[in-house]
Each structure stands twice: as C-alpha cells, then as structure tokens.
Design a protein around this motif. Structure first.
Motif, PDB file in Angstrom:
ATOM      1  N   SER A  72      45.461 -73.250  76.303  1.00  0.00           N
ATOM      2  CA  SER A  72      44.619 -73.050  77.481  1.00  0.00           C
ATOM      3  C   SER A  72      43.832 -71.746  77.435  1.00  0.00           C
ATOM      4  O   SER A  72      42.913 -71.547  78.218  1.00  0.00           O
ATOM      5  CB  SER A  72      45.481 -73.081  78.754  1.00  0.00           C
ATOM      6  OG  SER A  72      46.467 -72.048  78.702  1.00  0.00           O
ATOM      7  N   SER A  73      44.158 -70.866  76.522  1.00  0.00           N
ATOM      8  CA  SER A  73      43.453 -69.586  76.440  1.00  0.00           C
ATOM      9  C   SER A  73      42.205 -69.737  75.573  1.00  0.00           C
ATOM     10  O   SER A  73      42.268 -70.325  74.480  1.00  0.00           O
ATOM     11  CB  SER A  73      44.364 -68.515  75.840  1.00  0.00           C
ATOM     12  OG  SER A  73      43.643 -67.335  75.632  1.00  0.00           O
ATOM     13  N   PRO A  74      41.069 -69.211  76.036  1.00  0.00           N
ATOM     14  CA  PRO A  74      39.827 -69.308  75.248  1.00  0.00           C
ATOM     15  C   PRO A  74      39.750 -68.244  74.125  1.00  0.00           C
ATOM     16  O   PRO A  74      38.733 -68.182  73.428  1.00  0.00           O
ATOM     17  CB  PRO A  74      38.731 -69.079  76.275  1.00  0.00           C
ATOM     18  CG  PRO A  74      39.359 -68.203  77.299  1.00  0.00           C
ATOM     19  CD  PRO A  74      40.814 -68.600  77.361  1.00  0.00           C
ATOM     20  N   GLU A  75      40.805 -67.430  73.948  1.00  0.00           N
ATOM     21  CA  GLU A  75      40.788 -66.369  72.930  1.00  0.00           C
ATOM     22  C   GLU A  75      41.899 -66.597  71.911  1.00  0.00           C
ATOM     23  O   GLU A  75      42.968 -67.110  72.246  1.00  0.00           O
ATOM     24  CB  GLU A  75      40.949 -64.994  73.571  1.00  0.00           C
ATOM     25  CG  GLU A  75      39.795 -64.588  74.456  1.00  0.00           C
ATOM     26  CD  GLU A  75      39.980 -63.186  75.020  1.00  0.00           C
ATOM     27  OE1 GLU A  75      41.124 -62.643  74.889  1.00  0.00           O
ATOM     28  OE2 GLU A  75      39.036 -62.637  75.605  1.00  0.00           O
ATOM     29  N   PHE A  76      41.556 -66.175  70.702  1.00  0.00           N
ATOM     30  CA  PHE A  76      42.550 -66.223  69.623  1.00  0.00           C
ATOM     31  C   PHE A  76      42.429 -64.888  68.845  1.00  0.00           C
ATOM     32  O   PHE A  76      41.321 -64.531  68.398  1.00  0.00           O
ATOM     33  CB  PHE A  76      42.291 -67.408  68.686  1.00  0.00           C
ATOM     34  CG  PHE A  76      43.289 -67.483  67.559  1.00  0.00           C
ATOM     35  CD1 PHE A  76      44.558 -68.014  67.775  1.00  0.00           C
ATOM     36  CD2 PHE A  76      42.960 -67.004  66.292  1.00  0.00           C
ATOM     37  CE1 PHE A  76      45.468 -68.074  66.733  1.00  0.00           C
ATOM     38  CE2 PHE A  76      43.874 -67.061  65.260  1.00  0.00           C
ATOM     39  CZ  PHE A  76      45.146 -67.588  65.470  1.00  0.00           C
ATOM     40  N   GLN A  77      43.541 -64.187  68.730  1.00  0.00           N
ATOM     41  CA  GLN A  77      43.514 -62.854  68.099  1.00  0.00           C
ATOM     42  C   GLN A  77      44.218 -62.885  66.741  1.00  0.00           C
ATOM     43  O   GLN A  77      45.308 -63.445  66.613  1.00  0.00           O
ATOM     44  CB  GLN A  77      44.166 -61.808  69.002  1.00  0.00           C
ATOM     45  CG  GLN A  77      44.028 -60.387  68.474  1.00  0.00           C
ATOM     46  CD  GLN A  77      44.659 -59.359  69.402  1.00  0.00           C
ATOM     47  OE1 GLN A  77      45.696 -59.632  70.012  1.00  0.00           O
ATOM     48  NE2 GLN A  77      44.019 -58.206  69.522  1.00  0.00           N
ATOM     49  N   ILE A  78      43.561 -62.263  65.762  1.00  0.00           N
ATOM     50  CA  ILE A  78      44.164 -62.039  64.436  1.00  0.00           C
ATOM     51  C   ILE A  78      44.550 -60.560  64.395  1.00  0.00           C
ATOM     52  O   ILE A  78      43.664 -59.688  64.413  1.00  0.00           O
ATOM     53  CB  ILE A  78      43.176 -62.376  63.308  1.00  0.00           C
ATOM     54  CG1 ILE A  78      42.742 -63.849  63.419  1.00  0.00           C
ATOM     55  CG2 ILE A  78      43.803 -62.112  61.949  1.00  0.00           C
ATOM     56  CD1 ILE A  78      41.678 -64.229  62.387  1.00  0.00           C
ATOM     57  N   ALA A  79      45.836 -60.276  64.380  1.00  0.00           N
ATOM     58  CA  ALA A  79      46.320 -58.887  64.520  1.00  0.00           C
ATOM     59  C   ALA A  79      45.850 -58.006  63.356  1.00  0.00           C
ATOM     60  O   ALA A  79      45.375 -56.885  63.561  1.00  0.00           O
ATOM     61  CB  ALA A  79      47.838 -58.862  64.624  1.00  0.00           C
TER      62      ALA A  79
END
Length: 430
Positions: A68-75
């Motif tokens: 449901s989140s529109p963001e995806f983070q690559i650490a």
C-alpha cells in the motif's frame, strides 16, 4: 440509487490515471541510499478507492511485491543496482496502471589514498611470530580488489576482492627470508592505486655462542697472552659479548654488524679454571659451554708463589695483632745482633801540636808529621794514613801554618768510599 452506484464504480475505469516513477537521488553514489516513489497524476477524490503499488527492476519484482505504500527504499545501493526501473499501481479490486521505465546509473567513487600498515606496528617482528599486512583505502566505493606485493620486482603474494575499505594478508610464521620491502594496491574498476613501500625487519635472537681459547703454544704458561674468541652463528646485530672466568666478568665487546669478537689478556697463575662467554642482542641472552684452562707455572715461579701463599695464609690466620707482636720481636733481635757485631769505634788520636821552626839554619830538620787513624767497621779494620807538612815561614810573614794537601786527601776519600766507609766515618776519622 443503483445507477449512481454503477457510475461511481465505472468512473475510475473510464478515467485515464497517469502513473510515473521518480528516484531520489536521480544519480545515486555507491554506498548511499535511494528512494523510489510511484505517483498517480490524477488520483480519485473519493476515499473509497485504495491503491496498491509494486516496483520492478529489469523485469524482477523488488521487495515483497504489492504494498500500500507508494515508496520503496534501497538502504545501500551499489553499482550492480544500476538498471531499468518502473512501478505499477492498481485499485482494489480494479485494473492496473504502470509507469514508464527510468534508467538509474549508480555512480562509483574511485579508490584513493591507499596505504599499507603492519601488525606489529613499525615493521619490526621477531622470527617465528605472525606478521599482518593491512591494506587500507581512504576513499572508494563498491567491490575493491586488493593486491599485496613483495620486493622491488613486485612478486604478487595475495589477491582479495571484497566490499570493504580494508583488507588483511597474514604471514603466520615469519622467517629470516621474509625481511623485505612490501606494498599493496587497490582497484574498484578505475585502475589500481598503489601504496608506499614498507620495510619489514625480522629480528633473530642470538644462537648459543661458541667460545674458543687460543694460546701461543700447546700449553698455556704464565705470562702468555691468551685470546678468547666468542661468536654466535645467528642473531640480529648489534650483539654484545661478555667474557667470564669463574662467574667473574673479564670484559665485554660489541659487534655492531654481528659476527664474533675477541678478548686478550696476560696469564697469571690465578687464571686457571673455567671460562665462558655470553651473547645478547636484546632478544634474550645465550651462554656458551664451559671451557677449562690449565696454566703451567715455571719452577722458579713456584717457590715465589708458595712463599707468597704461606705469607697470605699466616696473615689471614694470625691476624694483625699477632703479626705486630712478631714484628716487634724480630726488630728487637735485629738491633741486638747489630750492636754485638759493630763495637764502638775508637776516637782518633788527637793531632800533635805543630812545631814551629824560626830562623833555623838547617832546613833538613824539617820533617813531616804522620798520623795513623784506625777505623773499625764490623769485623774489618781500615787504616788511614795522612801527613802534615810543616813549612818554615819567615818571621815577618806571620805564624807558621799546617795543612793537609788537597790531592792526597781526595785520593784517600775515594779509597774510603770504595771501602764502604760513609762520609760520617771519614769525618770522624779526620
């Protein structure tokens, strides 16, 4: 009511919903983070519609899929994370919409400031210990390949590739042949960067020294000069050598460049016994085996040594008080013997009064006067003969005078001196 409900359901499907993907930062650097955001250009105003999002890279799903989140983070992003990205959005339970693809190129930082360190520090290591060569990179990203080299010709010892700014190469047991210059290199795709040269010094403890006695002849004799030579076959310089005779230090000598040293000394009888030497270079002392030395004493010297030994024993046993008493008795007997052997000397006979001849017509009547003086010394008797010359003087000149001729007196004194009569004896005799 039913119509209105149908319109609300069909509205999202009939309206075009534009979806696009953004990356922040757009040109990421290795080792940093990056965030992907899937945005809908005209989202519906009704809160009844919920969207699900999914992110892709080169046809592969990122993460756990729909969310449901529109963001995806690559650490932490790396160079291999470069590629084509896009996202999809869908309503529940409605149709899917996907974004256009974007190309993301991850930037790599070249390695810089490569250096080589040693453990133990300073490049000084003892033989048999472990040596660790640490290659460090101050800057650089991604997978870095490390190289270790030995000597000026660059003999490659080891190669490692890892995602780290440091890497280690170990020599478990250092040998003397490992004493050399070393350097390392690092490369992450932009070409190797070299460190400076580091010298490794291998410190070797001294081995057990060998002591050699060198005498002029087959047998060591008193007054001979003997050479003690001590040498350790292995050991890092400088080496300090010490020479001992029955645990008493004779002397020491330093070998700045290694090797052996010699110590010379003149023999006396008390130098008989065992000798050994000791070598030390700061990493531990080693002692040689005992070497005996027997000294031959000539016959004429044995009597002197025996006499001196007896005197030393008497001095040690009798003590100062007894020796003083014996000395007094000896001195008293010595004086008594001398007094008995040398009787008192007889005083010389007085010289007779000189005669005076005035106006004597006969000059032949003038005769010299002789005097005999006996000098007694011990058991020997010496006679001294001298004469007095009387001269006839005119009446007008003055009274007559008597003298001893200088020439005769000198001759007599010389004779007395040869006969061991002292000046005092001669004056008494005169």
């Amino acid at each position: 009511m039913l119509l209105r409900l149908l319109l609300l359901i069909c509205a999202p499907l009939c309206e075009p919903n534009a979806v696009f993907l953004t990356a922040s930062p757009s040109q990421p650097v290795e080792g940093t983070s990056m965030t992907l955001t899937c945005k809908i250009q005209h989202p519906p105003q009704e809160s009844d519609f919920q969207f699900q999002f999914c992110f892709f890279k080169d046809g592969r799903v990122l993460g756990k899929g729909w969310n449901s989140s529109p963001e995806f983070q690559i650490a932490t992003i790396w160079r291999e994370n470069s590629g084509s990205y896009w996202c999809r959005a869908k309503t529940v339970p409605s149709r899917e919409t996907w974004s256009q693809r974007i190309q993301i190129q991850v930037q790599r930082v070249p390695v810089s400031n490569v250096s080589l360190e040693t453990q133990p520090p300073g490049g000084l290591v003892m033989e048999g210990e472990k040596l660790v060569l640490v290659c460090l990179v101050a800057g650089g990203t991604g997978d870095i390949t490390f190289f270790w080299y030995k000597g000026a010709l660059g003999l490659n010892l080891e190669t490692k590739t890892q995602r780290s700014l440091t890497a280690k190469f170990e020599i478990p047991t250092v040998r003397e042949s490992d004493a050399e210059q070393y350097y390392c290199a690092a490369d992450n795709g932009y070409g190797p960067s070299l460190s400076g040269l580091v010298s490794i010094t291998v410190r070797i403890p001294v081995s057990r020294p060998v002591l050699t006695l060198r005498a002029p002849g087959a047998e060591a004799v008193v007054v001979d000069v003997v050479e003690l030579h001590c040498e350790a076959q292995r050991g890092s310089p400088p080496i300090l050598y010490q020479f001992y005779h029955e645990d008493v230090t004779l002397g020491n000598s330093l070998a700045p460049s290694g090797g052996g040293v010699s110590f010379n000394f003149s023999l006396t009888a008390e130098y008989s016994g065992n000798y050994y030497c000791e070598a030390n270079n700061g990493l531990g002392a080693q002692r040689s085996e005992l070497v005996p030395l027997n000294i031959t004493v000539p016959a004429r010297d044995r009597k002197e040594l025996l006499t001196s030994g007896v005197i030393e024993v008497l001095l040690g046993i009798l003590g100062p008080g007894t020796m003083a008493l014996l000395f007094c008795c000896w001195l008293k007997r010595k004086i008594g013997r001398r007094a008995a052997r040398d009787p008192p000397r007889s005083p010389p006979s007085p010289v007779p009064q000189q005669s005076t001849y005035l106006n004597s017509p006969d000059r032949e009547q003038q005769h010299p006067v002789y005097e005999n003086v006996n000098v007694v010394r011990g058991d020997e008797v010496y006679s001294l003969v001298y004469h007095m010359q009387q001269e006839l003087q005119p009446a007008a000149v003055g009274p007559p005078r008597t003298h001893i001729e200088d020439k005769d007196s000198s001759a007599i004194y010389s004779w007395l001196k040869k006969a061991s009569i002292t000046d005092l004896d001669y004056e008494d005799a005169m």
